[in-house]
Design a protein around this motif. Structure first.
Motif, mmCIF file in Angstrom:
data_model
loop_
_atom_site.group_PDB
_atom_site.id
_atom_site.type_symbol
_atom_site.label_atom_id
_atom_site.label_comp_id
_atom_site.label_asym_id
_atom_site.label_seq_id
_atom_site.Cartn_x
_atom_site.Cartn_y
_atom_site.Cartn_z
ATOM 1 N N LYS A 148 8.097 33.525 -12.631
ATOM 2 C CA LYS A 148 7.510 32.932 -11.436
ATOM 3 C C LYS A 148 6.128 32.353 -11.708
ATOM 4 O O LYS A 148 5.755 31.325 -11.125
ATOM 5 C CB LYS A 148 7.442 33.996 -10.343
ATOM 6 N N GLY A 149 5.359 32.994 -12.590
ATOM 7 C CA GLY A 149 4.006 32.529 -12.863
ATOM 8 C C GLY A 149 3.977 31.107 -13.389
ATOM 9 O O GLY A 149 3.217 30.257 -12.906
ATOM 10 N N ALA A 150 4.841 30.815 -14.391
ATOM 11 C CA ALA A 150 4.876 29.469 -14.972
ATOM 12 C C ALA A 150 5.404 28.444 -13.976
ATOM 13 O O ALA A 150 4.944 27.300 -13.931
ATOM 14 C CB ALA A 150 5.754 29.482 -16.230
ATOM 15 N N ILE A 151 6.366 28.859 -13.140
ATOM 16 C CA ILE A 151 6.943 27.934 -12.152
ATOM 17 C C ILE A 151 5.905 27.561 -11.094
ATOM 18 O O ILE A 151 5.777 26.392 -10.705
ATOM 19 C CB ILE A 151 8.192 28.567 -11.496
ATOM 20 N N LYS A 152 5.146 28.553 -10.635
ATOM 21 C CA LYS A 152 4.157 28.286 -9.595
ATOM 22 C C LYS A 152 3.021 27.415 -10.105
ATOM 23 O O LYS A 152 2.377 26.703 -9.326
ATOM 24 C CB LYS A 152 3.624 29.608 -9.041
ATOM 25 N N LYS A 153 2.754 27.455 -11.416
ATOM 26 C CA LYS A 153 1.740 26.560 -11.974
ATOM 27 C C LYS A 153 2.157 25.100 -11.839
ATOM 28 O O LYS A 153 1.313 24.203 -11.814
ATOM 29 C CB LYS A 153 1.486 26.899 -13.441
ATOM 30 N N CYS A 154 3.476 24.884 -11.755
ATOM 31 C CA CYS A 154 3.984 23.523 -11.541
ATOM 32 C C CYS A 154 3.985 23.142 -10.069
ATOM 33 O O CYS A 154 4.442 22.038 -9.710
ATOM 34 C CB CYS A 154 5.408 23.418 -12.089
ATOM 35 N N LYS A 155 3.495 24.077 -9.202
ATOM 36 C CA LYS A 155 3.417 23.873 -7.761
ATOM 37 C C LYS A 155 4.800 23.586 -7.164
ATOM 38 O O LYS A 155 5.002 22.651 -6.383
ATOM 39 C CB LYS A 155 2.448 22.736 -7.432
ATOM 40 N N SER A 194 23.922 35.775 -9.188
ATOM 41 C CA SER A 194 22.867 36.498 -8.491
ATOM 42 C C SER A 194 21.642 36.516 -9.391
ATOM 43 O O SER A 194 21.774 36.661 -10.614
ATOM 44 C CB SER A 194 23.319 37.926 -8.179
ATOM 45 N N TYR A 195 20.451 36.376 -8.789
ATOM 46 C CA TYR A 195 19.243 36.374 -9.611
ATOM 47 C C TYR A 195 18.119 37.103 -8.897
ATOM 48 O O TYR A 195 18.064 37.174 -7.667
ATOM 49 C CB TYR A 195 18.814 34.935 -9.969
ATOM 50 N N ILE A 196 17.239 37.671 -9.675
ATOM 51 C CA ILE A 196 16.067 38.365 -9.152
ATOM 52 C C ILE A 196 14.862 37.917 -9.953
ATOM 53 O O ILE A 196 14.909 37.855 -11.191
ATOM 54 C CB ILE A 196 16.249 39.901 -9.210
ATOM 55 N N ILE A 197 13.783 37.564 -9.259
ATOM 56 C CA ILE A 197 12.526 37.150 -9.893
ATOM 57 C C ILE A 197 11.643 38.388 -9.989
ATOM 58 O O ILE A 197 11.201 38.925 -8.974
ATOM 59 C CB ILE A 197 11.848 36.038 -9.084
ATOM 60 N N VAL A 198 11.410 38.860 -11.212
ATOM 61 C CA VAL A 198 10.699 40.121 -11.444
ATOM 62 C C VAL A 198 9.286 39.816 -11.934
ATOM 63 O O VAL A 198 9.102 39.291 -13.032
ATOM 64 C CB VAL A 198 11.438 40.998 -12.473
ATOM 65 N N GLY A 199 8.297 40.157 -11.131
ATOM 66 C CA GLY A 199 6.923 39.933 -11.546
ATOM 67 C C GLY A 199 6.654 38.463 -11.804
ATOM 68 O O GLY A 199 7.243 37.563 -11.207
ATOM 69 N N GLU A 200 5.746 38.210 -12.731
ATOM 70 C CA GLU A 200 5.339 36.838 -13.038
ATOM 71 C C GLU A 200 6.050 36.256 -14.248
ATOM 72 O O GLU A 200 6.004 35.043 -14.455
ATOM 73 C CB GLU A 200 3.825 36.800 -13.288
ATOM 74 N N ASN A 201 6.715 37.103 -15.039
ATOM 75 C CA ASN A 201 7.169 36.628 -16.343
ATOM 76 C C ASN A 201 8.623 36.951 -16.654
ATOM 77 O O ASN A 201 9.005 37.005 -17.819
ATOM 78 C CB ASN A 201 6.287 37.225 -17.457
ATOM 79 N N MET A 202 9.456 37.164 -15.635
ATOM 80 C CA MET A 202 10.844 37.510 -15.922
ATOM 81 C C MET A 202 11.766 37.095 -14.787
ATOM 82 O O MET A 202 11.427 37.196 -13.618
ATOM 83 C CB MET A 202 10.978 39.025 -16.152
ATOM 84 N N ILE A 203 12.949 36.617 -15.174
ATOM 85 C CA ILE A 203 14.024 36.293 -14.239
ATOM 86 C C ILE A 203 15.302 36.905 -14.795
ATOM 87 O O ILE A 203 15.659 36.668 -15.954
ATOM 88 C CB ILE A 203 14.209 34.771 -14.069
ATOM 89 N N ASN A 204 15.992 37.707 -13.994
ATOM 90 C CA ASN A 204 17.267 38.287 -14.403
ATOM 91 C C ASN A 204 18.396 37.630 -13.628
ATOM 92 O O ASN A 204 18.330 37.521 -12.397
ATOM 93 C CB ASN A 204 17.287 39.799 -14.144
ATOM 94 N N LEU A 205 19.430 37.209 -14.350
ATOM 95 C CA LEU A 205 20.581 36.566 -13.728
ATOM 96 C C LEU A 205 21.842 37.374 -14.007
ATOM 97 O O LEU A 205 22.017 37.922 -15.105
ATOM 98 C CB LEU A 205 20.765 35.137 -14.243
#
Length: 789
Positions: A559-566, A725-736
């Protein structure tokens, strides 16, 4: 036998000398303590009902109003403008019966009248505050405003905090939540045609437009009238029909098709001792249930509160099979769980002497079950396969073989349990020489197990493996995934961070010496019933073997890197799924993304149709080799469109639930609609859902990144499609979690997983700000210096 004797409170024997009465003081004490606990729960429930009933005011505010009115009267002014005098005139008189009571004196009658007026005023104020709160909660314009731009209407809406009271209980907002609105037929038809355009050829779209316009101008308005009538009468015009027709009337297996699962921590197993892990897990579940009963769980608030009605059936709930439709049965309380181990069923009491068993005591009881050498009776080991197969055979078998005698008593014990517990002999988790493959097998095990070691009808089954790994399997009809995810987040973190284990890996605490052992459930299963069990197992096994599952943890970014892209993380992932599917199948597909409607009373879900004309245009441009500037512009347009659709779905402006209810009304009226029939028969070849991380404060991803939740998943919805199904975990992980079927040659979960990962990486590369070239920067600086000279 000693425990059996202790379970009897009194015995009597008739002798020549009379009746010899023998009392068991210990048993009577257990009865007393159990009853005391039950009465405490009733008192707590009554107190919470009072607090919730007067919210956003408090019961103590009544005393404040009474004192204020009496104080005003003491200054010889009449705040009631004559109403107190009117009340006093109409007070009943008991002069002949109660001559000497002070009630008959004038000052006392005035005080009583003032108290009655104050109470009426207090109720009026509560009604007004709740009406204001309901109106404020009905406003959703704040969701559609751009970041940093707040309208005056939204500023006024911020007054919701004034009317929201302090320290709300779990159900405090229920009476103030607005009802789900019924969209206009023309709006729903317009949105549907817009969503269908990128998936149809020109001729197909023209034909569907004709059908839609005919429906809108004729039958649609008539059906809409009945739907509005229902919306005025019912708390939610969708949820009861959705529960019945989508879930309870389904005649296929619950396993894989409906039930879903949740996983343990990805990298950590707090203890390798199976009984100890079960002890902490079960105790944490009881702690959550106690907080739930006391309404101490904080309401989930996303600027506004979400409906908590689904929480009522988390525990003590079972789905009962029927030949035409199933039913959900919920009991107020249950003091035990049903446990399955090596083909045997046990009743495990979780309370003793009016108190909850400690984790160490539960561990001891679980160990007693595991040490029990008795074999299963014929038909017992695979009995739960009835809950895994088709519903009609299970309903018939239940009526024929489990409606009386010992089988009925044992089945009642399972169905009335707080929840179900499965102790597996397998070891699971991300381990060994093949961690990725083992992770996939772990997910499949939670989804369906051996097809006879989960009771798929229970609201949820806690699964504890031999190596201490755990997880859950949940039935879907009573609630949606986020409700069970909230429970599981609490259970996992309480288990590891609060309860903990000794250095040897056992649960902490002491053990009472007088605990009776768990009770083995008894069965008498005839040969004909055993044959039906085997037939159900054959159906379930074929379904389970066909499931192709892949769990994909992405640790390179989050999520952290994605949000930097606004960019919205959810929009980013959904567009990546569209890109991956296009690369995987060479075409676009009707896509289901689950969105919640819990902003409204008794709201459940709505569909976001993630495949849009905007996302298709972006993908064609990207795959067609268009420039980065063009692709970025098209991506942002697609992202904004997706966010708009998501907000519309959340605020009651979705498409599919409205069309679903219109279709049901047409069936009730015996009317045929070619438009509705075609819409409802469309196939969702890409079905997606995000598992939200709701209690972030319970985790510490900075200091304890190893305690990472893996989320959960579900089976494929279409035979030739994917479930993601996916879960965004913290700022640096995505589990699918990706599922499909082996029987379809066009689907492959591992290949699709690779396509998703590649799509996520490609989008990040496309959207990330370009780093300046040092050589070009130096040349520009040199040119600027010469110009200055």
């Amino acid at each position: 036998m000693a425990e059996a004797h202790q379970a009897v409170a009194f015995q009597f024997t008739i002798t020549p000398d009379g009746i010899d009465l023998q009392l068991s003081h210990q048993a009577l004490r257990q009865v007393y303590l159990s009853g005391l606990r039950s009465w405490k729960k009733r008192v707590t429930r009554l107190k919470n009902n009072v607090i919730t009933g007067v919210y956003p005011a408090s019961p103590s505010s009544w005393l404040f109003v009474v004192i204020a009115i009496l104080a005003t009267m003491y200054t010889r002014s009449d705040p009631s403008m004559g109403l107190i005098a009117k009340i006093q005139e109409h007070l009943p008189s008991f002069k002949n019966v109660l001559k000497k009571l002070p009630y008959q004196t004038a000052p006392c009658r005035t005080v009583v009248s003032a108290v009655l007026f104050s109470t009426l005023l207090w109720f009026s104020l509560i009604f007004t505050m709740r009406l204001c709160l309901k109106q404020l909660l009905s406003y959703h314009g704040w969701m559609f405003e751009q970041h940093g731009k707040v309208s005056n209407t939204t500023k006024i809406w911020a007054m919701v905090r004034i009317f929201s009271g302090r320290q709300p209980l779990l159900y405090s907002y229920q009476g103030s939540l607005p009802n789900l609105p019924v969209p206009a037929v023309k709006d729903t038809v317009k949105r549907y045609l817009e969503s269908a355009r990128p998936l149809m050829s020109d001729s197909e779209y023209e034909r569907m437009t004709t059908l839609a316009k005919e429906f809108e101008s004729s039958l649609g308005n008539r059906l809409q009238w009945y739907l509005k009538l229902k919306a005025m009468w019912a708390s939610n015009y969708v949820s009861d029909w959705w529960e019945e027709y989508v879930y309870l009337r389904g005649r296929g297996p619950l396993m894989v098709n409906s039930n879903y699962y949740g996983m343990d921590f990805l990298y950590v197993t707090p203890t390798p001792i199976q009984a100890a892990r079960a002890g902490n897990t079960l105790h944490a579940c009881l702690l959550y249930r106690r907080k739930l009963n006391r309404e101490e769980i904080k309401p989930v608030i996303l600027n506004v509160p979400l409906c908590a009605a689904q929480c009522e059936r988390i525990f003590n709930t079972t789905r009962i099979p029927g030949e035409e439709t199933d039913s959900l049965i919920h009991w107020q309380d249950s003091e035990y769980v049903a446990v399955f181990h090596r083909g045997r069923y046990f009743r495990l009491w979780l309370y003793h002497a009016g108190r909850m068993l400690s984790p160490r005591e539960i561990e001891q009881q679980i160990q007693r079950i595991m040490d029990d050498p008795s074999p299963p009776v014929p038909g017992e080991a695979k009995l739960a396969a009835l809950t895994a197969g088709d519903r009609i055979p299970w309903a018939q078998a239940r009526k024929e073989f489990f409606s009386s005698g010992v089988n009925k008593r044992s089945l009642d014990c399972i169905e009335k349990a707080a929840f179900f517990v499965a102790l597996d002999d397998d070891e699971q988790g991300m381990r060994g020489d093949d961690p990725a493959g083992n992770l996939d097998r772990y997910a499949k095990s939670l989804l369906h197990g051996k097809c006879y070691d989960r009771w798929f009808d229970k609201s949820f089954t806690v699964v504890v493996y031999k190596n201490g790994k755990n997880g859950l399997n949940a039935e879907h009809s009573w609630a949606d995934g986020p409700i069970m995810a909230h429970v599981w987040e609490y259970v996992m973190t309480t288990d590891s961070f609060q309860l903990g284990y000794t250095e040897e890996g056992h649960c902490k605490g002491d053990v009472a010496s007088s605990l009776p052992p768990p009770t083995r459930l008894t069965w008498d299963i005839p040969a004909e019933c055993q044959e039906r069990i085997e037939r159900s197992l054959t159906v379930a096994q074929a379904l389970a073997d066909d499931v192709d599952f892949h769990v994909l943890p992405i640790q390179e970014f989050g999520k952290g890197a994605i949000k930097k892209c606004k960019i919205s993380p959810d929009a980013y992932i959904q567009i990546a799924l569209q890109l991956a599917y296009y690369r995987n199948r060479g075409t676009f597909s009707l896509t289901y993304e689950a969105s919640m409607t819990r902003l409204f009373r008794e709201g459940r879900t709505e569909t976001v149709r993630s495949c849009t004309s905007e996302s298709c245009a972006f993908i064609r441009a990207l795959e067609g080799g268009e420039s980065k500037e063009v692709c970025r512009r098209l991506f942002r347009t697609a992202s904004e469109k997706h966010q708009q659709l998501y907000r519309m779905a959340m605020t009651g402006g979705g498409i599919d639930r409205h069309l679903f209810c219109l279709y049901l009304v047409s069936k009730y009226l015996g009317e045929e609609s070619p438009f509705l029939k075609e819409v409802l028969s469309e196939t969702w070849r890409l079905s997606t859902s995000q598992t939200p991380l709701q209690q972030v404060e319970l985790f510490d991803f900075v200091n304890h990144p190893e305690y990472t939740t893996c989320g959960g998943g579900f089976g494929p919805v279409a035979d030739d499609g994917y479930g993601v199904s996916y879960i965004i975990v913290g700022e640096n992980m995505i589990n699918l979690h990706i599922s499909c079927k082996h029987s379809c040659p066009q689907t492959d979960s591992h290949k699709f997983g690779a396509d998703i990962k590649k799509a996520l990486e490609d989008l990040l590369e496309l959207l990330s700000p370009e780093k300046p070239d040092p050589s070009k920067a130096e040349q520009n600086h040199s040119k600027k210096s010469k110009k200055d000279l």
